[in-house]
Motif scaffolding. Sequence first.
Motif, PDB file in Angstrom:
ATOM      1  N   LEU A 134       0.743  -1.283   0.087  1.00 39.34           N
ATOM      2  CA  LEU A 134       0.045  -0.173  -0.096  1.00 39.34           C
ATOM      3  C   LEU A 134       0.809   1.219  -0.031  1.00 39.34           C
ATOM      4  CD1 LEU A 134      -2.969  -1.160   2.558  1.00 39.34           C
ATOM      5  CD2 LEU A 134      -2.799  -1.210  -0.241  1.00 39.34           C
ATOM      6  N   THR A 135       1.934   0.972   0.422  1.00 34.82           N
ATOM      7  CA  THR A 135       3.079   2.130   0.344  1.00 34.82           C
ATOM      8  C   THR A 135       3.374   2.448  -0.898  1.00 34.82           C
ATOM      9  OG1 THR A 135       3.645   2.061   2.584  1.00 34.82           O
ATOM     10  CG2 THR A 135       5.163   3.374   1.175  1.00 34.82           C
ATOM     11  N   ALA A 136       3.581   1.437  -1.603  1.00 36.01           N
ATOM     12  CA  ALA A 136       4.045   1.352  -3.125  1.00 36.01           C
ATOM     13  C   ALA A 136       2.853   1.983  -3.921  1.00 36.01           C
ATOM     14  CB  ALA A 136       4.676   0.284  -3.407  1.00 36.01           C
ATOM     15  N   ALA A 137       1.888   1.170  -3.677  1.00 39.73           N
ATOM     16  CA  ALA A 137       0.600   1.557  -4.640  1.00 39.73           C
ATOM     17  C   ALA A 137      -0.543   1.692  -3.851  1.00 39.73           C
ATOM     18  CB  ALA A 137       0.460   0.368  -5.585  1.00 39.73           C
ATOM     19  N   PRO A 138      -0.819   2.641  -3.304  1.00 43.29           N
ATOM     20  CA  PRO A 138      -2.019   3.025  -2.410  1.00 43.29           C
ATOM     21  C   PRO A 138      -3.757   2.324  -2.928  1.00 43.29           C
ATOM     22  CG  PRO A 138      -0.818   4.821  -2.348  1.00 43.29           C
ATOM     23  CD  PRO A 138      -0.275   3.947  -3.552  1.00 43.29           C
TER      24      PRO A 138
END
Length: 226
Positions: A79-83
């Motif tokens: 989720l940090t990379a692709a919320p």
Amino acid sequence: MTPSPAPAASTRILLVDDHALFRHGLRELLSMEPDLSVIGEASNGAEAVAFVTAHRPDIMLLDVGIPGDHAATTITRTLTAAPATRIIILSMFDEPAVVKELLGAGARAYLLKSVTRDDLVAALRSVRTDPDRIMLSISRESFEQVSDSTAKVLSDREVEIVGLVAQAYSNSQIARRLDITESTVKRHLRNVFTKLGAVSRIDAVNKAIAMNLVSPEKPSAPRLRA
């Protein structure tokens, strides 16, 4: 890993499981749905996060028991990379503590691997079209324990707002009563919907009543000063 091509309007899915045979079977099953496309596979958390970072799938189907990082860590990194990527957990473990931890980390669904094909497909479509909905396919006992513990994560303000919704207050009336903005009320309600897995105001109230957060007494018409 190069992603497989997918129709423009389809939901793009990454499969993450350390059993190649299971991934193959799941890919075959989902290939029968015209609006769902498996664009990649990963066998551990590091591969999954790398793929998500590069290709931003709409949904990641994540097995709890993959090698490497704990599933909660993989969720956080994803989720940090692709919320915008929605995460659905597939698990052999019907454990309330695990369910609560992974939902708290940001998973949008927790499904046992015994789930039916129809329920899996419904969950995939639901988390894509309604990102505030949480989908569960677990035992009744686990659900009750998860629901009881979920009640504790609502803030005092969120409980207060649900209570006013139960009394038939509108968003604007709640804002005036609590001396906050209407947009703040809406933000709190979105958080409530997410935490309780509610799909409407009525659903949120019913679940809050079931969790003993608000009184089941018949609501009265709100009275506010001008």
